[in-house]
Design a protein around this motif. Sequence first.
Motif, PDB file in Angstrom:
ATOM      1  N   ASN A  12       0.812  -1.226   0.000  1.00 43.72           N
ATOM      2  CA  ASN A  12       0.000   0.000   0.000  1.00 43.72           C
ATOM      3  C   ASN A  12       0.836   1.262   0.000  1.00 43.72           C
ATOM      4  OD1 ASN A  12      -2.456  -1.499   0.087  1.00 43.72           O
ATOM      5  ND2 ASN A  12      -2.081  -1.848   2.255  1.00 43.72           N
ATOM      6  N   CYS A  13       1.921   1.238  -0.768  1.00 40.42           N
ATOM      7  CA  CYS A  13       2.858   2.359  -0.839  1.00 40.42           C
ATOM      8  C   CYS A  13       3.050   2.712  -2.312  1.00 40.42           C
ATOM      9  CB  CYS A  13       4.175   1.958  -0.171  1.00 40.42           C
ATOM     10  SG  CYS A  13       5.537   3.099  -0.441  1.00 40.42           S
ATOM     11  N   PRO A  14       2.350   3.728  -2.804  1.00 36.24           N
ATOM     12  CA  PRO A  14       2.471   4.089  -4.216  1.00 36.24           C
ATOM     13  C   PRO A  14       3.902   4.430  -4.636  1.00 36.24           C
ATOM     14  CG  PRO A  14       0.590   5.192  -3.227  1.00 36.24           C
ATOM     15  CD  PRO A  14       1.359   4.543  -2.116  1.00 36.24           C
ATOM     16  N   ALA A  15       4.655   5.077  -3.771  1.00 33.96           N
ATOM     17  CA  ALA A  15       6.050   5.410  -4.106  1.00 33.96           C
ATOM     18  C   ALA A  15       6.892   4.143  -4.226  1.00 33.96           C
ATOM     19  CB  ALA A  15       6.642   6.357  -3.069  1.00 33.96           C
ATOM     20  N   CYS A  16       6.579   3.119  -3.430  1.00 33.99           N
ATOM     21  CA  CYS A  16       7.297   1.842  -3.508  1.00 33.99           C
ATOM     22  C   CYS A  16       7.052   1.197  -4.867  1.00 33.99           C
ATOM     23  CB  CYS A  16       6.850   0.895  -2.400  1.00 33.99           C
ATOM     24  SG  CYS A  16       7.195   1.483  -0.730  1.00 33.99           S
ATOM     25  N   VAL A  17       5.796   1.207  -5.295  1.00 36.27           N
ATOM     26  CA  VAL A  17       5.444   0.635  -6.600  1.00 36.27           C
ATOM     27  C   VAL A  17       6.171   1.397  -7.700  1.00 36.27           C
ATOM     28  CG1 VAL A  17       3.550   0.295  -8.233  1.00 36.27           C
ATOM     29  CG2 VAL A  17       3.212  -0.237  -5.811  1.00 36.27           C
ATOM     30  N   ARG A  18       6.202   2.727  -7.600  1.00 36.57           N
ATOM     31  CA  ARG A  18       6.852   3.551  -8.613  1.00 36.57           C
ATOM     32  C   ARG A  18       8.345   3.237  -8.707  1.00 36.57           C
ATOM     33  NH1 ARG A  18       4.157   7.875  -7.464  1.00 36.57           N
ATOM     34  NH2 ARG A  18       5.553   8.588  -5.834  1.00 36.57           N
ATOM     35  N   LEU A  19       9.026   3.094  -7.557  1.00 37.62           N
ATOM     36  CA  LEU A  19      10.459   2.791  -7.574  1.00 37.62           C
ATOM     37  C   LEU A  19      10.716   1.394  -8.133  1.00 37.62           C
ATOM     38  CD1 LEU A  19      13.369   3.521  -7.038  1.00 37.62           C
ATOM     39  CD2 LEU A  19      13.046   2.849  -4.649  1.00 37.62           C
ATOM     40  N   GLU A  20       9.902   0.422  -7.746  1.00 41.43           N
ATOM     41  CA  GLU A  20      10.076  -0.931  -8.270  1.00 41.43           C
ATOM     42  C   GLU A  20       9.851  -0.961  -9.782  1.00 41.43           C
ATOM     43  OE1 GLU A  20       8.371  -4.168  -5.946  1.00 41.43           O
ATOM     44  OE2 GLU A  20       8.513  -2.921  -4.153  1.00 41.43           O
ATOM     45  N   ARG A  21       8.888  -0.185 -10.262  1.00 49.11           N
ATOM     46  CA  ARG A  21       8.656  -0.103 -11.710  1.00 49.11           C
ATOM     47  C   ARG A  21       9.840   0.556 -12.411  1.00 49.11           C
ATOM     48  NH1 ARG A  21       2.335   1.634 -11.845  1.00 49.11           N
ATOM     49  NH2 ARG A  21       1.507  -0.450 -11.452  1.00 49.11           N
ATOM     50  N   MET A  22      10.433   1.556 -11.782  1.00 50.64           N
ATOM     51  CA  MET A  22      11.600   2.224 -12.355  1.00 50.64           C
ATOM     52  C   MET A  22      12.755   1.233 -12.485  1.00 50.64           C
ATOM     53  SD  MET A  22      13.754   5.492 -10.865  1.00 50.64           S
ATOM     54  CE  MET A  22      12.264   6.355 -10.425  1.00 50.64           C
ATOM     55  N   LEU A  23      12.961   0.423 -11.452  1.00 51.92           N
ATOM     56  CA  LEU A  23      14.044  -0.560 -11.494  1.00 51.92           C
ATOM     57  C   LEU A  23      13.792  -1.627 -12.559  1.00 51.92           C
ATOM     58  CD1 LEU A  23      14.574  -0.879  -7.660  1.00 51.92           C
ATOM     59  CD2 LEU A  23      16.278  -0.061  -9.290  1.00 51.92           C
ATOM     60  N   SER A  24      12.529  -1.974 -12.761  1.00 50.32           N
ATOM     61  CA  SER A  24      12.195  -3.003 -13.744  1.00 50.32           C
ATOM     62  C   SER A  24      12.073  -2.446 -15.158  1.00 50.32           C
ATOM     63  CB  SER A  24      10.880  -3.688 -13.370  1.00 50.32           C
ATOM     64  OG  SER A  24      11.046  -4.404 -12.178  1.00 50.32           O
TER      65      SER A  24
END
Length: 86
Positions: A12-24
């Motif tokens: 439930n952390c939108p910034a976490c999802v954004r960073l993981e997407r950036m890495l992928s």
Amino acid sequence: MPKPFLLLTQANCPACVRLERMLSGPLRGAYWEQIEVVRREDDERQFLALAGEYGVRSTPALVERGTGRQVTGAGSLHEVRLLLGV
């Protein structure tokens, strides 16, 4: 041997999802083998210990072991690249 980088993240952390997407996405997953992902929900004790050790107060946090340098929040692609040595 521990991986050189840590990613402290949680649900439930939108910034976490954004960073993981950036890495992928933009970084094409090239660095996942160098990053130990620690999710709060998977191991809260380890998560809290590492957050305390590196002074992390918010997620996500991408931390370089040894130096303690980090990118917090979603960061920018430039900041993430600098930390990873790209």
